[in-house]
Design a protein around this motif. Structure first.
Motif, PDB file in Angstrom:
ATOM      1  N   UNK A 294       0.839  -1.206   0.000  1.00  0.00           N
ATOM      2  CA  UNK A 294       0.000   0.000   0.000  1.00  0.00           C
ATOM      3  C   UNK A 294       0.874   1.256   0.000  1.00  0.00           C
TER       4      UNK A 294
ATOM      5  N   UNK B 194       2.112   1.449  -3.676  1.00  0.00           N
ATOM      6  CA  UNK B 194       1.158   1.744  -4.727  1.00  0.00           C
ATOM      7  C   UNK B 194       0.293   2.965  -4.490  1.00  0.00           C
ATOM      8  N   UNK B 195      -0.030   3.251  -3.221  1.00  0.00           N
ATOM      9  CA  UNK B 195      -1.008   4.298  -2.945  1.00  0.00           C
ATOM     10  C   UNK B 195      -0.465   5.446  -2.099  1.00  0.00           C
TER      11      UNK B 195
ATOM     12  N   UNK C 190       3.673   5.856  -4.992  1.00  0.00           N
ATOM     13  CA  UNK C 190       3.346   5.776  -6.409  1.00  0.00           C
ATOM     14  C   UNK C 190       2.456   6.889  -6.915  1.00  0.00           C
ATOM     15  N   UNK C 191       1.595   7.410  -6.054  1.00  0.00           N
ATOM     16  CA  UNK C 191       0.667   8.454  -6.509  1.00  0.00           C
ATOM     17  C   UNK C 191       1.093   9.842  -6.045  1.00  0.00           C
TER      18      UNK C 191
END
Lengths: 202, 179
Positions: B84, B87-88, B91-92
């Motif tokens: 998490x 990716x979240x 990554x963002x």
């Protein structure tokens, strides 16, 4: 048994101005019917976390409905989110689980327990209401009333599995789309364009 | 060794100052008294999660909805939340302050607890900036963490290197927060 295409079409018909959080195969079909791309988030590059992102959105915007188009394999990886959602009890969250009993993205291997009944699990956790559909007509006729009721609601849809032969689309472009979608959604929900670049994809 | 104590109300004052809206958490041994103190703060909503890996995605959703969340989980839970975080958050480009309970912090003496051994290498590996807070004396690092997260659009960790004190009258020798 319901097809992904029919399920997404029926959900979209009753969507209104709801935010839609999708994942896995649902994203592919949702993108074909959605008329509100700025209200859509496809949770690529973070398998299983759609329900948790949807919870955050629902808590952060309690005046707007949030649809989560989850899948059985993904929810099994984040099963505790059922209890977390039930505990926070957002009235605007509609958790839709596409249940095909397989990992379609990776070619159709069975999930550890294909017989899990997600509606019953959510009911036991304390969702306000739960439903399970395995025919298109019942889903089509009942969904508008469900989406007008208070959440959190879990709607389990038994879908025909569509095992993919080419694997998941995990390219730089597909991963880079999610940060852009998230920024577009924040701009739509808040009216401000204040989330600038950061991270490897943007 | 650590001098002084860390009072949850002083950390909460920092959260209020930075307009934190939601505190997404799975309680741990370092932060148990923080949870109790936060229940008395009306401007911050506590969001309890069932597993640490949910905390960052929930915070991401809250941020996209226009809220200003932080998370609070233990170091062992941060390891569970690694995908998490990747990716979240990283990554963002999520500007998120993460309070991480530093279970087994080795400044208290020799520790066999691998949860402590791996925390700082883990944060370095993920390229996450961090600050260690061990007492009220260190609280001027918290606003730096908020500023760093906002400036870089990246998660920044505040490692809580001691257990929060239970009450304000438990022997604090610090002068408190610099306003």
């Amino acid at each position: 048994m319901i097809t992904y295409a029919d399920a997404c079409r029926i959900i979209n018909d009753s969507r209104g101005d709801a935010v839609a959080v999708t994942t896995m195969t649902q994203t592919k079909y949702w993108n074909q019917v959605s008329q509100e791309p700025d209200l859509d988030i496809g949770i690529a590059n973070a398998m299983s976390k759609a329900s948790s992102v949807a919870l955050g959105l629902a808590l952060g915007k309690p005046d707007r409905s949030v649809l989560c188009l989850d899948s059985d394999g993904s929810l099994l990886m984040n099963f505790g989110s059922l209890a977390t959602i039930a505990g926070m009890a957002p009235k605007n969250l509609y958790h839709i689980v596409f249940n095909n009993g397989i990992y379609a993205i990776t070619g159709g291997q069975p999930v550890p327990a294909p017989g899990v009944q997600y509606a019953k699990a959510a009911e036991a956790c304390g969702y306000a209401s739960t439903y399970r559909f395995d025919d298109t007509e019942s889903l089509d006729s009942t969904l508008p009333r469900i989406l007008a009721s208070h959440g959190p609601v879990l709607i389990e849809i038994i879908v025909k599995g569509e095992p993919q032969s080419e694997g998941v689309d995990q390219t730089w472009e597909s991963n880079a789309k999610m940060p852009l979608q998230l920024r577009a959604l924040r701009k739509r929900l808040t009216g401000t364009d204040d989330w600038f670049s950061g991270g490897p994809y943007i | 060794m650590i001098n002084g104590v860390l009072h949850p109300k002083k950390v909460i004052a920092q959260l209020v100052k930075h307009r934190v809206s939601h505190y997404v958490t799975l309680p741990d041994s370092e932060t148990a008294h923080m949870y109790e103190a936060l229940m008395a703060e009306p401007s911050i909503t506590i969001v309890p999660v069932s597993r640490e890996g949910e905390a960052i995605p929930v915070a991401a959703g809250l941020f996209v909805a226009g809220q200003n969340p932080v998370i609070s989980i233990q170091n062992a839970g941060l390891y569970e939340a690694g995908d998490a975080l990747r990716g979240l958050a990283l990554g963002i480009g999520l500007p998120l302050v993460m309070f991480i309970g530093y279970r087994g912090h080795n400044r208290k003496g020799d520790t066999p607890d691998s949860a402590a051994t791996f925390l700082e290498p883990f944060l370095h590996m993920w390229r996450v900036d961090y600050f260690v807070v061990e007492s009220n004396h260190d609280l001027d690092r918290v606003p730096v963490a908020f500023e760093r997260a906002a400036k870089t659009n990246q998660p920044v960790a505040v490692a809580i290197g001691t257990e929060y004190a239970k009450t304000e009258d438990s022997g604090d020798q610090s002068k408190g927060i610099k306003e």
